[in-house]
Write an enzyme that holds these catalytic residues in place. Structure first.
Site, PDB file in Angstrom:
ATOM      1  N   SER B  47       0.924  -1.291   0.061  1.00  0.00           N
ATOM      2  CA  SER B  47      -0.056   0.010   0.148  1.00  0.00           C
ATOM      3  C   SER B  47       0.753   1.254   0.011  1.00  0.00           C
ATOM      4  O   SER B  47       0.453   2.111  -0.127  1.00  0.00           O
ATOM      5  CB  SER B  47      -0.887  -0.024   1.322  1.00  0.00           C
ATOM      6  N   HIS B  48       2.341   1.002   0.386  1.00  0.00           N
ATOM      7  CA  HIS B  48       3.022   2.273   0.349  1.00  0.00           C
ATOM      8  C   HIS B  48       4.017   2.229  -0.939  1.00  0.00           C
ATOM      9  O   HIS B  48       5.111   2.889  -0.972  1.00  0.00           O
ATOM     10  CB  HIS B  48       3.859   2.717   1.492  1.00  0.00           C
ATOM     11  N   ASP B 178       6.164   1.351  13.102  1.00  0.00           N
ATOM     12  CA  ASP B 178       5.587   2.095  12.476  1.00  0.00           C
ATOM     13  C   ASP B 178       3.975   1.852  12.190  1.00  0.00           C
ATOM     14  O   ASP B 178       3.817   0.837  11.626  1.00  0.00           O
ATOM     15  CB  ASP B 178       6.166   2.390  11.016  1.00  0.00           C
ATOM     16  N   ASP B 188      -7.386  -0.085   4.158  1.00  0.00           N
ATOM     17  CA  ASP B 188      -8.056  -1.246   4.391  1.00  0.00           C
ATOM     18  C   ASP B 188      -9.529  -1.259   4.508  1.00  0.00           C
ATOM     19  O   ASP B 188     -10.267  -2.170   3.969  1.00  0.00           O
ATOM     20  CB  ASP B 188      -7.464  -1.922   5.620  1.00  0.00           C
TER      21      ASP B 188
END
Lengths: 337, 337
Positions: B47-48, B178, B188
């Site tokens: 997702s990053h 993190d 999500d």
């Protein structure tokens, strides 16, 4: 029969000081400790109130703590104050280190106070509130004794490792929180054990690592952190920043030093302060407005700010004194003789 | 058919840079962004990873972000570096501010980097890892958009408000975590909505404040913080320290600025660094040993350190490149033309 004794704040302070000086505490140590204990009682944080005094006396009787320790304040680095508590309790060490922390923060923008070799039994909110009363934001953390398992584990490694934060507000009380990174306080497990009450799910595991609501099994096993792997990560951060970073013990090392005496933990504490006046946007009224809008958005929907109940108790106690069980009062009067 | 494209890290970086420069990003902006995005892909934080590029381009197309912004680094106070990102994305602002943060931390013991007016889409671990690679401990936090209700409330106030921390270790990877202070990432909730999957209990509430597992109801309602009132307190701290303290927007104010465009949030970020060499006990080998003993106690009982999976992915990707869906690869190749 749960009869209660009612004491004015001054009477509570005087009784606390008498108990402490009777057991070898210096006037300075006794004053700082009494201040914190009476503040806890005043705010109806009973587990951090006058109830603590017998345990503090016990820590001295067992020869672990020095009741007349003279903390050593040093200007350790441009952004770091160090106070060596010299095996005394933490409150006087904090009180003596605070002025230099404030001075450094007003010069640097951000500074740290590292307290070493202190016996620690207090809540952290009195400290971050003291920082907020100077117009600064404060963040404090400390390890304790290794009672808490990491997420996914079964053996205790972390302490209850509290984190406290305060943000100064233009009117009234600061925004303050102070919580253990364990799911629940150690004392709560012990109270449930004493009273034969089951624990809530999620608080603890037994020695095999299975979830348990049996307080005896929990005391043989381990407590859990709040918030699963995230709380566990925060607990590790507290160990590192308020332990090895400042040259002091982790919760496991502190437990080893205790060596079964079961007294207050000896270790360090890290306190950070931030001066909004030295950060970008200083003095811009919209910054204060944005912070206040955040609090308004929380309160206006019926949610509570952290510490809101505590401040309400403070107002009550300021007006009409503190209530403690008569049995505790009798114990303290006997200890003061 | 989920066919995958395999790219070397260099190919992934070059493709990212081409997409960005094709859409008006300066070479410096494109390099810093590509670095972070490829690091996310390499560590299998999908997702990053490269998946973010179309959204970044969209943020520019909608006229919100300046793709050629030149961040302005200033020596704001002895302990504070400020970088005005000037409505560019955060990675270049961080890269340009880091050297002065490191220099100040090595002089003061503790220092802060305040990044203002940046569009923010990245994870925070690349930043705290960069600090740890200098032998310092790092702590970073940032607000986002107001999607998350406070404990006991029903209306969104907080962002997903991540906190990241890194501690340098003598060998191998640092200790790094993190995490979002929301129970789950915003993305999500959106993925569950797209896929028609129910949410897990505890993630969200509907517009009336009732617990819900319906993603559509959650998107109309609010997300929850992790860890109940403790997570909620931390989320508020992130708003204050990375918002009003540094003269920047809270998540609610950032959402208002977005004004329905639904692009990356514009706000600030606060990063702290600590130099163990300037704290008490510096250089004492038992401090490093105590920290390492903490990690050993976690790993030896079969629990994981945070980021352990991410570092394992890094080893795999360093050896054999990254895998992305062929459809994403096609999109990126088209965007690069």
């Amino acid at each position: 029969m749960n009869t209660q004794a009612v004491l004015s704040l001054d009477d509570a302070r005087n009784l606390s000081v008498r108990v402490l000086t009777r057991h070898g505490f210096s006037a300075a140590q006794a004053d700082s400790i009494a201040q914190v204990i009476v503040a806890g009682q005043r705010d109806e944080c009973h587990s951090h109130g006058l109830y603590r005094l017998p345990g503090i006396v016990e820590t001295v009787k067992k020869g672990k703590a020095d009741p007349a320790a003279v903390p050593d304040v040093s200007d350790h680095a441009p952004g770091v104050v160090r106070v060596d508590a010299r095996r005394g309790f933490s409150p006087l060490a904090f009180d003596l280190g605070l002025p230099l922390l404030v001075e450094k923060t007003r010069r640097q923008g951000i500074a740290a106070l590292a307290i070493n070799h202190c016996f620690h039994f207090t809540a952290l909110w009195p400290e971050v509130e003291a920082i907020a009363s100077e117009g600064l934001a404060g963040l404090a953390m400390t390890p304790s004794h290794s009672w808490v398992a990491p997420a996914g584990g079964r053996l205790p490694v972390f302490g209850t490792n509290p984190i406290a934060f305060a943000w100064p507000r233009p009117q009234g009380h600061p925004f303050v929180f102070d919580f253990a990174t364990s799911a629940i306080a150690r004392g709560d497990i012990e109270l449930h054990h004493r009273d034969g009450k089951p624990l809530q799910p999620g608080w603890a595991i037994d020695a095999e690592g299975n979830p348990t609501t049996d307080p005896a099994a929990a005391l043989d096993g381990a407590m859990l952190t709040f918030g699963g792997h995230k709380g566990s990560a925060l607990a590790a951060m507290v160990e590192l920043l308020a332990g090895p970073l400042i040259g002091d013990l982790t919760s496991t090392a502190s437990q080893a030093f205790d060596d079964g005496a079961k007294v207050a933990p000896l270790h360090g504490e890290l306190i950070l302060a931030f001066d909004p006046a030295l950060f970008p946007g200083a003095g811009a009224p919209e910054n204060t407005e944005r912070a206040e809008a955040l609090f308004t958005a929380i309160v206006d929907q019926g949610a509570r700010l952290p510490s809101q109940r505590r401040f309400a108790a403070r107002t009550r106690s300021d007006a009409s004194g503190v209530h403690i069980p008569q049995t505790l009062h009798d114990t303290l009067v006997a200890l003061a003789k």
